[in-house]
Design a protein around this motif. Sequence first.
Motif, PDB file in Angstrom:
ATOM      1  N   GLU A  80      -4.167  14.295  -0.946  1.00  0.00           N
ATOM      2  CA  GLU A  80      -3.456  13.130  -2.242  1.00  0.00           C
ATOM      3  C   GLU A  80      -2.266  13.866  -2.825  1.00  0.00           C
ATOM      4  OE1 GLU A  80      -7.805  13.364  -3.806  1.00  0.00           O
ATOM      5  OE2 GLU A  80      -7.222  14.858  -4.894  1.00  0.00           O
TER       6      GLU A  80
ATOM      7  N   HIS B 147       1.559   0.815 -10.091  1.00  0.00           N
ATOM      8  CA  HIS B 147       0.399   1.016 -10.611  1.00  0.00           C
ATOM      9  C   HIS B 147       0.262   1.174  -9.021  1.00  0.00           C
ATOM     10  CE1 HIS B 147      -0.503  -1.182 -14.887  1.00  0.00           C
ATOM     11  NE2 HIS B 147       0.857  -1.742 -13.593  1.00  0.00           N
ATOM     12  N   LEU B 148       0.058   2.706  -9.064  1.00  0.00           N
ATOM     13  CA  LEU B 148      -0.448   3.471  -7.845  1.00  0.00           C
ATOM     14  C   LEU B 148      -2.111   4.169  -7.947  1.00  0.00           C
ATOM     15  CD1 LEU B 148       2.845   5.828  -7.461  1.00  0.00           C
ATOM     16  CD2 LEU B 148       2.633   3.729  -6.546  1.00  0.00           C
ATOM     17  N   GLY B 149      -2.845   2.634  -6.855  1.00  0.00           N
ATOM     18  CA  GLY B 149      -4.478   3.709  -6.816  1.00  0.00           C
ATOM     19  C   GLY B 149      -5.254   3.084  -7.830  1.00  0.00           C
ATOM     20  N   ALA B 150      -5.925   3.660  -8.357  1.00  0.00           N
ATOM     21  CA  ALA B 150      -6.895   3.589  -9.437  1.00  0.00           C
ATOM     22  C   ALA B 150      -6.404   3.756 -11.056  1.00  0.00           C
ATOM     23  CB  ALA B 150      -8.433   4.422  -9.544  1.00  0.00           C
ATOM     24  N   GLU B 151      -5.371   4.619 -10.981  1.00  0.00           N
ATOM     25  CA  GLU B 151      -5.254   4.633 -12.318  1.00  0.00           C
ATOM     26  C   GLU B 151      -3.892   5.209 -12.649  1.00  0.00           C
ATOM     27  OE1 GLU B 151      -7.078   8.764 -12.325  1.00  0.00           O
ATOM     28  OE2 GLU B 151      -9.061   7.868 -13.544  1.00  0.00           O
TER      29      GLU B 151
ATOM     30  N   THR C 175       0.331  -0.860  -0.007  1.00  0.00           N
ATOM     31  CA  THR C 175      -0.366   0.280  -0.239  1.00  0.00           C
ATOM     32  C   THR C 175       1.159   1.345   0.277  1.00  0.00           C
ATOM     33  OG1 THR C 175       0.138   0.123   2.308  1.00  0.00           O
ATOM     34  CG2 THR C 175      -1.584  -1.267   1.549  1.00  0.00           C
TER      35      THR C 175
ATOM     36  N   VAL D 230      -3.286   9.573  -6.488  1.00  0.00           N
ATOM     37  CA  VAL D 230      -2.750   8.719  -5.257  1.00  0.00           C
ATOM     38  C   VAL D 230      -2.917   9.119  -3.922  1.00  0.00           C
ATOM     39  CG1 VAL D 230      -0.802   7.301  -4.732  1.00  0.00           C
ATOM     40  CG2 VAL D 230      -0.977   8.537  -7.287  1.00  0.00           C
ATOM     41  N   ARG D 231      -3.132   8.000  -3.213  1.00  0.00           N
ATOM     42  CA  ARG D 231      -3.770   8.922  -2.458  1.00  0.00           C
ATOM     43  C   ARG D 231      -3.029   7.410  -0.348  1.00  0.00           C
ATOM     44  NH1 ARG D 231      -8.371   9.695  -4.375  1.00  0.00           N
ATOM     45  NH2 ARG D 231      -9.128  10.901  -4.854  1.00  0.00           N
TER      46      ARG D 231
ATOM     47  N   ASP E 296      -3.724   3.615  -0.601  1.00  0.00           N
ATOM     48  CA  ASP E 296      -4.341   3.178  -1.769  1.00  0.00           C
ATOM     49  C   ASP E 296      -3.609   1.726  -2.387  1.00  0.00           C
ATOM     50  OD1 ASP E 296      -6.166   5.047  -2.963  1.00  0.00           O
ATOM     51  OD2 ASP E 296      -4.463   5.704  -4.532  1.00  0.00           O
TER      52      ASP E 296
ATOM     53  N   THR F  67       6.300   4.507   0.980  1.00  0.00           N
ATOM     54  CA  THR F  67       4.790   2.805   0.696  1.00  0.00           C
ATOM     55  C   THR F  67       5.000   1.985   1.451  1.00  0.00           C
ATOM     56  OG1 THR F  67       6.471   1.650  -1.024  1.00  0.00           O
ATOM     57  CG2 THR F  67       6.069   2.868  -1.511  1.00  0.00           C
TER      58      THR F  67
END
Length: 178
Positions: free
Chosen positions: A24, A102-106, A5, A157-158, A161, A87
């Motif tokens: 974020e 790949h960090l978070g959804a996008e 995470t 990114v938060r 994530d 991280t």
Amino acid sequence: MPGVTVVAVHRDAEHRFSKQPVEEIVLLAGLGVKGDAHLGVTVQHRSRVRRDPTQPNLRQVHLIHAELLDEVSHEVRPGDLGENVTTRGVDLLGLPTGTLLHLGAEAVVRVTGLRNPCTQIDGFSDGLLRELVTRDEAGHVVRLGGVMGVVERGGVVRAGDAIVVETPAGEPRPLEPV
């Protein structure tokens, strides 16, 4: 990898050693962290700009594993060492060059190399540099100050994530200082 995470995110519009924690960050493809002093296609680190301002910016995003902060004998909080992303659960230093995070959804960051810790670290906490740059049993320099990367795909990114690690195909190339 369970438990991989983002612990915290940081940015600073000024060239200061530590970065401020924020809710974020927005990663911009090919540029870096929106609102951060190191944003840009070409190198933004002041010492590197003096040498050659046309160099590509391989240091758009700085990532440090929280486990390092846990291990050092100095009081160091996320963001104190100037990282954009802290991280947990991934061996950043053991990743091959070109790994995609790949960090978070996008967002996707491509790892370009190791951070080369400098003497400014001792200005933050005297003696800390000796813990971040050591030698292995064979006498080779070991850099523990995190990794650098470039933004392949932008996104928000938060803290909290998930991180998905995608290693490159082919023969792995070990990380070198960038």
